[in-house]
Design an enzyme around this catalytic site. Structure first.
Site, PDB file in Angstrom:
ATOM      1  N   ASP A 171       5.314   0.970  10.935  1.00  0.00           N
ATOM      2  CA  ASP A 171       4.996   2.381  10.279  1.00  0.00           C
ATOM      3  C   ASP A 171       3.924   3.060  10.790  1.00  0.00           C
ATOM      4  OD1 ASP A 171       5.223   4.354   8.009  1.00  0.00           O
ATOM      5  OD2 ASP A 171       6.726   2.824   7.669  1.00  0.00           O
ATOM      6  N   HIS A 250       2.305   7.004   4.590  1.00  0.00           N
ATOM      7  CA  HIS A 250       3.560   6.443   4.647  1.00  0.00           C
ATOM      8  C   HIS A 250       3.608   4.946   4.681  1.00  0.00           C
ATOM      9  CE1 HIS A 250       7.862   5.749   5.956  1.00  0.00           C
ATOM     10  NE2 HIS A 250       7.931   6.929   5.293  1.00  0.00           N
ATOM     11  N   VAL A 261      -0.153  -6.923  -3.987  1.00  0.00           N
ATOM     12  CA  VAL A 261      -0.471  -8.154  -4.657  1.00  0.00           C
ATOM     13  C   VAL A 261      -0.160  -7.879  -6.134  1.00  0.00           C
ATOM     14  CG1 VAL A 261      -2.304  -9.751  -5.262  1.00  0.00           C
ATOM     15  CG2 VAL A 261      -2.373  -8.436  -3.130  1.00  0.00           C
ATOM     16  N   ALA A 357      19.162   2.068  11.380  1.00  0.00           N
ATOM     17  CA  ALA A 357      19.683   1.105  10.407  1.00  0.00           C
ATOM     18  C   ALA A 357      21.201   1.188  10.372  1.00  0.00           C
ATOM     19  CB  ALA A 357      19.475   2.226   8.962  1.00  0.00           C
ATOM     20  N   SER A 409      12.657   5.386   2.633  1.00  0.00           N
ATOM     21  CA  SER A 409      11.742   4.796   3.149  1.00  0.00           C
ATOM     22  C   SER A 409      11.168   3.858   2.201  1.00  0.00           C
ATOM     23  CB  SER A 409      10.403   5.768   3.492  1.00  0.00           C
ATOM     24  OG  SER A 409      11.055   6.531   4.778  1.00  0.00           O
TER      25      SER A 409
END
Length: 623
Positions: A171, A250, A261, A357, A409
């Site tokens: 990304d 992004h 976390v 994808a 996304s």
């Protein structure tokens, strides 16, 4: 035993006129939540006022016929596949109609209700098992509606939280100093010269210490290399370097979607709880404000992931019209090497193939909203593999921020985080087996262009035997272990699907002061629908601290249906130490007495409630 009855016993033993100190054990409950009942699509139960004399037949086309025009019309309109009694001889008046799940249950119910002989008609329902779940303490959890949609509370209880599993975020980079991400950031041990698991200035020695072709890649790498005019002001246009910082936002959001976390009292939670995030900067912001991923840079990031033995790649980018052969080849090699590839379906509201994808090697992810429907912006089609929440998803943003983003996304790293946990549970499974598990356990949402259904972590992670409930009970009947005193410990477990032959259950603890009267149980053959109970006696010896949290590992071992050995661990925690104290004193004693006891009890770490004797006497029944 109630608090009131405990006090009664103590007071009956000794009447003290001046003051009294009572030790009372207050219960601390174990969280085990049940969800709401859910309607089963395509299944309605009909109750007649008497046992009807109905003969159900089917014609050559499979259409059902009873000879009763009112019923036959309903069966035809609903595309019924069966109409029969299913509850045994004692209930001949209860009939079950099963029909096309695309037909609304309510319409079938209303039509049967119009028949005079029908007492009522209602939907079949399914209810969850009383399952052991975990709700993290992250303060923004209540904003993250998507965790309930993917059954993540059960998923967290099943998650191994393995730091050995690495999710590559291909990304715009990652804010690796964000407090909700920093502990989860992957650190290259070979380049971490002092071995402290963090980036320090002295880790940069300008040497390729692991001979992987890049220098000082302590926190992975940045492969962006474009002309300066191709990026927005303040962006890093290149050349490639060892700082994968995010200038767009992004990538940081996607990183948090996958593996922020969790249970750290900070920010948000994520399905990839405990897994590591590798910042693989391949994208940037253009001068027009649009974000782009350079496929050459992404190919380099993928090759790096192969070399570094990463496990999952999250790819929240793509376009129509295919993808270059070089990128196909690199992704194919990654897939062949066992890396699970997850890609975004795109945000154009179309059915056209969206790459990467749409490649067979990639799990194609569409986006859903909070009503279990595909997001309006999400691409869709028969090429979609699975759907996950992608509308109004709260996650991390640069400079210690949080924000809600929309897009496939966001759905993609959510699936990537889930895939990472499944890889940790089933390290010997192939990439195809991992993918198939996601599809088999997906939650049906009657969206034929949304793939197998909505990601269901609670079901997907329940591969082997798993804990349903557990409890600890001490000699006084309460659920806090008192140091040096034996207590009863019991865990119930079950099997969701498949079979194990044989199954062993073992108990262990990283705390050497924890002992069990029995620490293993041989179960034997354990099949779908089976459940079991393991009860034993537990003792926690006194240590340096007076109150502490104890971890117990429940270890399930055996051979799966393909005769592969597995060892799967769930960890539970509970408190051990001193009993909590209710301190009751007469008013005449004064503040000196109260202060002395308060200080002494605080020093040994016991929780305490203070009441005067008269106050206690007035409210005694309420206790």
């Amino acid at each position: 035993m109630t608090i009131h009855s405990t006090i009664e016993k103590i007071m009956n033993k000794s009447r003290i006129t001046l003051f009294a100190v009572f030790l009372v054990i207050f219960a601390t409950s174990v969280n085990s939540f049940s969800g709401m009942a859910e309607t089963v699509p395509g299944c309605v139960i009909v109750s007649f006022d008497h046992a009807p004399d109905i003969l159900v037949q089917s014609d050559a086309s499979g259409r059902l016929n009873t000879g009763i025009s009112e019923i036959d019309a309903i069966l035809e309109d609903s595309k019924a596949t069966s109409f029969r009694t299913e509850f045994g001889k004692q209930f001949p008046h209860l009939w079950v109609v099963r029909f096309d799940p695309e037909v609304p249950n309510q319409s079938v119910i209303e039509k049967f209700a119009e028949i005079k002989a029908v007492l009522y008609a209602e939907s079949n329902q399914r209810v969850p098992l009383d399952e052991y779940t975990i709700e993290p303490n992250d303060p923004r959890l209540n904003q993250q509606w998507h965790h309930e949609a993917i059954r993540m509370e059960r998923g967290w209880a099943l998650s191994p939280k393995s730091e050995d599993i690495v999710i590559g975020i291909v990304d715009t980079g990652v804010d690796y100093n964000h407090p909700d991400l920093k502990p989860a950031i992957w650190v290259n041990e070979a380049e971490d010269l002092n071995g402290n698991g963090e980036l320090d200035p002295w880790d940069y020695d300008f040497v390729d210490n692991d001979s992987n072709g890049v220098v000082d890649d302590v926190l992975a790498y940045d492969w962006v290399d474009v002309v300066a005019g191709a990026v927005a002001p303040g962006e890093d246009s290149g050349p490639p370097d060892n700082d994968p910082a995010d200038h767009n936002g992004h990538g940081t959001h996607c990183a948090g979607d996958a593996a922020a976390v969790t249970d750290n009292n900070i920010g948000v939670a994520a399905p990839g709880w405990g897994c590591k995030i590798a910042a693989l900067r391949s994208g940037y912001t253009a001068p027009d404000g649009m974000g782009y991923v350079d496929l050459g840079a992404a190919a380099s990031a993928t090759g790096y992931s192969i070399d570094m033995n990463f496990h999952v790649l999250s790819m929240s980018f793509g376009s129509f019209g295919g993808t270059p052969q070089f990128f196909r080849d690199v992704l194919q090699e990654a897939y062949d090497q066992g890396i699970i590839l997850v890609g975004a379906a795109g945000n154009d509201g179309l059915t056209d193939l969206h790459y990467p994808a749409a490649l067979e090697t990639v799990i194609a992810v569409a986006s859903t909203q909070d009503n279990d429907r595909l997001s309006g912006f999400s691409n869709r089609g028969d090429w979609i593999d699975i759907s996950a929440p992608g509308s109004r998803i709260w996650s991390t943003t640069p400079n210690n921020g949080y924000a809600a983003y929309y897009g496939t996304s966001m759905a993609t790293p959510i699936v990537a985080g889930a895939v990472a946990q499944l890889r940790a549970i089933c390290p010997d499974w192939t990439t195809a087996e991992i993918s198939e598990r996601l599809y088999q356990t997906a939650r049906n949402f009657n969206q034929p262009l949304g793939g197998a259904g909505i990601l269901n972590c609670g079901a997907a992670f329940d591969v082997y035997a798993s804990i349903d409930t557990f409890y600890v009970q001490n000699e006084l009947g309460d659920d806090k272990i008192i140091h040096d005193l034996p207590a009863d410990f019991e865990v119930t477990f079950s099997k969701r699907d498949g079979a194990i032959e044989p199954l062993w259950v073992r108990l262990d603890s990283p705390n050497e002061r924890v002992t069990f009267s029995e620490d293993s149980l041989y179960v034997g053959i354990f099949e779908a629908g089976d459940d079991g109970v393991f009860g034993t006696e537990i003792t926690v010896a006194r240590g340096e601290t007076t109150n502490e949290m104890i971890e117990i590992d429940i270890i399930f071992e055996g051979n799966d249906e393909l005769d592969r050995f597995f060892s799967y661990t769930q960890t539970i925690t509970f408190e051990a130490g001193h009993a909590d104290v209710l301190l009751i004193s007469a008013e005449e004693v004064g503040e000196t007495f109260e202060s002395w006891y308060r200080g002494a009890l605080n020093r040994i770490g016991s929780g305490m409630e203070f009441k005067s004797y008269s106050e206690f006497a007035q409210n005694r029944e309420q206790l």
